[in-house]
Design a protein around this motif. Structure first.
Motif, PDB file in Angstrom:
ATOM      1  N   UNK A 211       0.788  -1.228   0.000  1.00 33.59           N
ATOM      2  CA  UNK A 211       0.000   0.000   0.000  1.00 33.59           C
ATOM      3  C   UNK A 211       0.817   1.274   0.000  1.00 33.59           C
ATOM      4  N   UNK A 212       2.131   1.157  -0.211  1.00 32.74           N
ATOM      5  CA  UNK A 212       2.986   2.357  -0.250  1.00 32.74           C
ATOM      6  C   UNK A 212       2.892   2.982  -1.637  1.00 32.74           C
ATOM      7  N   UNK A 213       2.512   4.274  -1.724  1.00 32.24           N
ATOM      8  CA  UNK A 213       2.321   4.876  -3.052  1.00 32.24           C
ATOM      9  C   UNK A 213       3.628   4.994  -3.830  1.00 32.24           C
ATOM     10  N   UNK A 214       3.492   4.976  -5.147  1.00 33.56           N
ATOM     11  CA  UNK A 214       4.651   5.082  -6.027  1.00 33.56           C
ATOM     12  C   UNK A 214       5.385   6.401  -5.791  1.00 33.56           C
ATOM     13  N   UNK A 215       6.711   6.339  -5.897  1.00 32.17           N
ATOM     14  CA  UNK A 215       7.504   7.554  -5.767  1.00 32.17           C
ATOM     15  C   UNK A 215       8.615   7.561  -6.804  1.00 32.17           C
ATOM     16  N   UNK A 216       8.972   8.738  -7.279  1.00 32.58           N
ATOM     17  CA  UNK A 216      10.025   8.865  -8.295  1.00 32.58           C
ATOM     18  C   UNK A 216      11.377   8.410  -7.761  1.00 32.58           C
ATOM     19  N   UNK A 217      11.497   8.301  -6.418  1.00 41.45           N
ATOM     20  CA  UNK A 217      12.777   7.844  -5.867  1.00 41.45           C
ATOM     21  C   UNK A 217      13.033   6.366  -6.166  1.00 41.45           C
ATOM     22  N   UNK A 218      12.015   5.678  -6.721  1.00 39.00           N
ATOM     23  CA  UNK A 218      12.241   4.281  -7.138  1.00 39.00           C
ATOM     24  C   UNK A 218      13.171   4.210  -8.343  1.00 39.00           C
ATOM     25  N   UNK A 219      13.263   5.298  -9.101  1.00 41.55           N
ATOM     26  CA  UNK A 219      14.063   5.248 -10.325  1.00 41.55           C
ATOM     27  C   UNK A 219      15.266   6.177 -10.212  1.00 41.55           C
ATOM     28  N   UNK A 220      16.218   5.971 -11.123  1.00 37.66           N
ATOM     29  CA  UNK A 220      17.428   6.770 -11.120  1.00 37.66           C
ATOM     30  C   UNK A 220      17.750   7.206 -12.537  1.00 37.66           C
ATOM     31  N   UNK A 221      18.535   8.258 -12.626  1.00 36.26           N
ATOM     32  CA  UNK A 221      19.088   8.671 -13.899  1.00 36.26           C
ATOM     33  C   UNK A 221      20.389   9.367 -13.576  1.00 36.26           C
ATOM     34  N   UNK A 222      21.497   8.694 -13.833  1.00 40.00           N
ATOM     35  CA  UNK A 222      22.783   9.209 -13.391  1.00 40.00           C
ATOM     36  C   UNK A 222      23.492  10.010 -14.471  1.00 40.00           C
ATOM     37  N   UNK A 223      23.063   9.847 -15.725  1.00 37.48           N
ATOM     38  CA  UNK A 223      23.711  10.589 -16.801  1.00 37.48           C
ATOM     39  C   UNK A 223      25.047  10.005 -17.215  1.00 37.48           C
ATOM     40  N   UNK A 224      25.386   8.842 -16.696  1.00 36.85           N
ATOM     41  CA  UNK A 224      26.581   8.105 -17.112  1.00 36.85           C
ATOM     42  C   UNK A 224      26.069   6.813 -17.756  1.00 36.85           C
ATOM     43  N   UNK A 225      26.376   6.603 -19.034  1.00 31.75           N
ATOM     44  CA  UNK A 225      25.737   5.487 -19.746  1.00 31.75           C
ATOM     45  C   UNK A 225      25.933   4.135 -19.073  1.00 31.75           C
ATOM     46  N   UNK A 226      27.134   3.872 -18.558  1.00 30.02           N
ATOM     47  CA  UNK A 226      27.383   2.567 -17.950  1.00 30.02           C
ATOM     48  C   UNK A 226      26.599   2.432 -16.644  1.00 30.02           C
ATOM     49  N   UNK A 227      26.617   3.478 -15.814  1.00 34.77           N
ATOM     50  CA  UNK A 227      25.864   3.452 -14.552  1.00 34.77           C
ATOM     51  C   UNK A 227      24.372   3.240 -14.828  1.00 34.77           C
ATOM     52  N   UNK A 228      23.839   3.938 -15.819  1.00 38.10           N
ATOM     53  CA  UNK A 228      22.412   3.823 -16.113  1.00 38.10           C
ATOM     54  C   UNK A 228      22.061   2.440 -16.659  1.00 38.10           C
ATOM     55  N   UNK A 229      22.882   1.908 -17.563  1.00 37.99           N
ATOM     56  CA  UNK A 229      22.561   0.599 -18.139  1.00 37.99           C
ATOM     57  C   UNK A 229      22.678  -0.518 -17.098  1.00 37.99           C
ATOM     58  N   UNK A 230      23.642  -0.399 -16.208  1.00 35.58           N
ATOM     59  CA  UNK A 230      23.752  -1.423 -15.158  1.00 35.58           C
ATOM     60  C   UNK A 230      22.565  -1.346 -14.205  1.00 35.58           C
ATOM     61  N   UNK A 231      22.063  -0.132 -13.955  1.00 35.53           N
ATOM     62  CA  UNK A 231      20.854  -0.013 -13.138  1.00 35.53           C
ATOM     63  C   UNK A 231      19.686  -0.701 -13.843  1.00 35.53           C
ATOM     64  N   UNK A 232      19.642  -0.537 -15.161  1.00 33.27           N
ATOM     65  CA  UNK A 232      18.540  -1.124 -15.925  1.00 33.27           C
ATOM     66  C   UNK A 232      18.608  -2.651 -15.900  1.00 33.27           C
ATOM     67  N   UNK A 233      19.821  -3.190 -16.007  1.00 36.19           N
ATOM     68  CA  UNK A 233      19.991  -4.648 -15.935  1.00 36.19           C
ATOM     69  C   UNK A 233      19.524  -5.146 -14.559  1.00 36.19           C
ATOM     70  N   UNK A 234      19.962  -4.453 -13.496  1.00 36.77           N
ATOM     71  CA  UNK A 234      19.555  -4.840 -12.138  1.00 36.77           C
ATOM     72  C   UNK A 234      18.038  -4.784 -11.997  1.00 36.77           C
ATOM     73  N   UNK A 235      17.424  -3.741 -12.558  1.00 30.27           N
ATOM     74  CA  UNK A 235      15.971  -3.590 -12.460  1.00 30.27           C
ATOM     75  C   UNK A 235      15.255  -4.763 -13.124  1.00 30.27           C
ATOM     76  N   UNK A 236      15.764  -5.193 -14.285  1.00 30.42           N
ATOM     77  CA  UNK A 236      15.133  -6.319 -14.983  1.00 30.42           C
ATOM     78  C   UNK A 236      15.246  -7.603 -14.168  1.00 30.42           C
ATOM     79  N   UNK A 237      16.410  -7.819 -13.541  1.00 34.65           N
ATOM     80  CA  UNK A 237      16.579  -9.045 -12.752  1.00 34.65           C
ATOM     81  C   UNK A 237      15.681  -9.007 -11.511  1.00 34.65           C
ATOM     82  N   UNK A 238      15.516  -7.812 -10.923  1.00 34.65           N
ATOM     83  CA  UNK A 238      14.637  -7.708  -9.755  1.00 34.65           C
ATOM     84  C   UNK A 238      13.185  -7.927 -10.154  1.00 34.65           C
ATOM     85  N   UNK A 239      12.799  -7.423 -11.330  1.00 31.13           N
ATOM     86  CA  UNK A 239      11.432  -7.652 -11.809  1.00 31.13           C
ATOM     87  C   UNK A 239      11.216  -9.134 -12.082  1.00 31.13           C
TER      88      UNK A 239
END
Lengths: 189, 72
Positions: A110-138
């Motif tokens: 019941x915890x409402x969605x918050x933008x703090x769930x996502x990130x955008x670091x502006x460094x391509x490698x940091x962002x893509x690794x976050x995306x890979x982690x997100x897919x594995x968590x999903x």
């Protein structure tokens, strides 16, 4: 710009009246590793990644929205005719008081969605690794949902969605490899 | 130190209507650990003093980052 097709990416069959399962599915609807977080994360990062991987992020973000739509359909079907008593018994009493029979972007707790769930670091490698982690968590979240689901129709759709996460993870890994090929490019040419 | 082997570049789309003077080529970091899946034993090592200065015992994993590179 998007073109909307008035159908689901994959058919959603719900065979039981099960508001408790709807509550659990909300983890993938408005949770930290859910489809909304995924779609918004990639659609935002796409602007500041190297040209060669913009399309991957845009395409996967778009697909995540179609997954969100499937989740919404499942949650709606599982709760639309439930009485307030049934919702309360399923742990959705507080949800009903706040939102009635409507859906809302919140997690299974019941915890409402918050933008703090996502990130955008502006460094391509940091962002893509976050995306890979997100897919594995999903993917892992879908596993636990499949384990707890006793509705064969819902389980079938969840298995489809889980397999999509595997492919998305692979596409992001490939994107990292594509960027690695840009290494030292200046020297070669 | 030669950082260029740990950098990538790309040329973003530039519009004739871009409001700010466009940066024609963008650089990003491809840190050394991306190219090492598992560290091999017996790599060349820095002296203790140099290791303290560089932040790594192994020069192979140092790519540095300087404001002057203009990455941001």
């Amino acid at each position: 710009m998007w073109v909307y097709e008035k159908k689901l990416l994959y058919p959603v069959e719900v065979t039981t009246c099960n508001p408790m399962l709807a509550k659990y599915l909300m983890e993938q609807y408005g949770g930290a590793d859910g489809e909304l977080a995924a779609a918004l994360r990639y659609m935002n990062q796409r602007y500041t990644v190297p040209d060669k991987v913009i399309g991957v992020l845009t395409d996967i973000s778009t697909e995540e929205f179609s997954h969100l739509e499937m989740l919404a359909t499942m949650i709606y079907k599982l709760t639309k005719d439930a009485t307030p008593e049934q919702l309360e018994k399923a742990g959705l009493g507080a949800h009903f008081v706040n939102h009635g029979h409507s859906l809302f972007y919140e997690n299974a707790g019941g915890v409402p969605f918050t933008a703090t769930y996502i990130q955008s670091k502006g460094d391509p490698i940091a962002d893509l690794y976050e995306d890979i982690a997100a897919e594995e968590k999903a993917r892992a979240t879908y596993q636990w949902l499949i384990d707890i689901s006793d509705d064969p129709g819902v389980s079938d759709a969840l298995r489809f969605l889980r397999e999509r996460e595997n492919i998305h993870s692979l596409r992001f890994r490939e994107s990292v490899e594509i960027l690695k090929e840009e290494r030292d490019r200046k020297k070669i040419f | 130190m030669n950082q260029s082997q740990f950098r990538g570049t790309y040329r973003p789309y530039v519009s004739p209507r871009d409001p700010c003077p466009p940066i024609l080529e963008k650089t990003f970091v491809l840190p050394p650990q991306l190219f090492t899946n598992f560290q091999k034993p017996g790599l060349p090592q820095n002296s203790p003093e140099e290791a303290l200065k560089q932040g790594s015992l192994w020069p192979q994993f140092v790519d540095g980052f300087y404001r002057e590179e203009g990455i941001s």
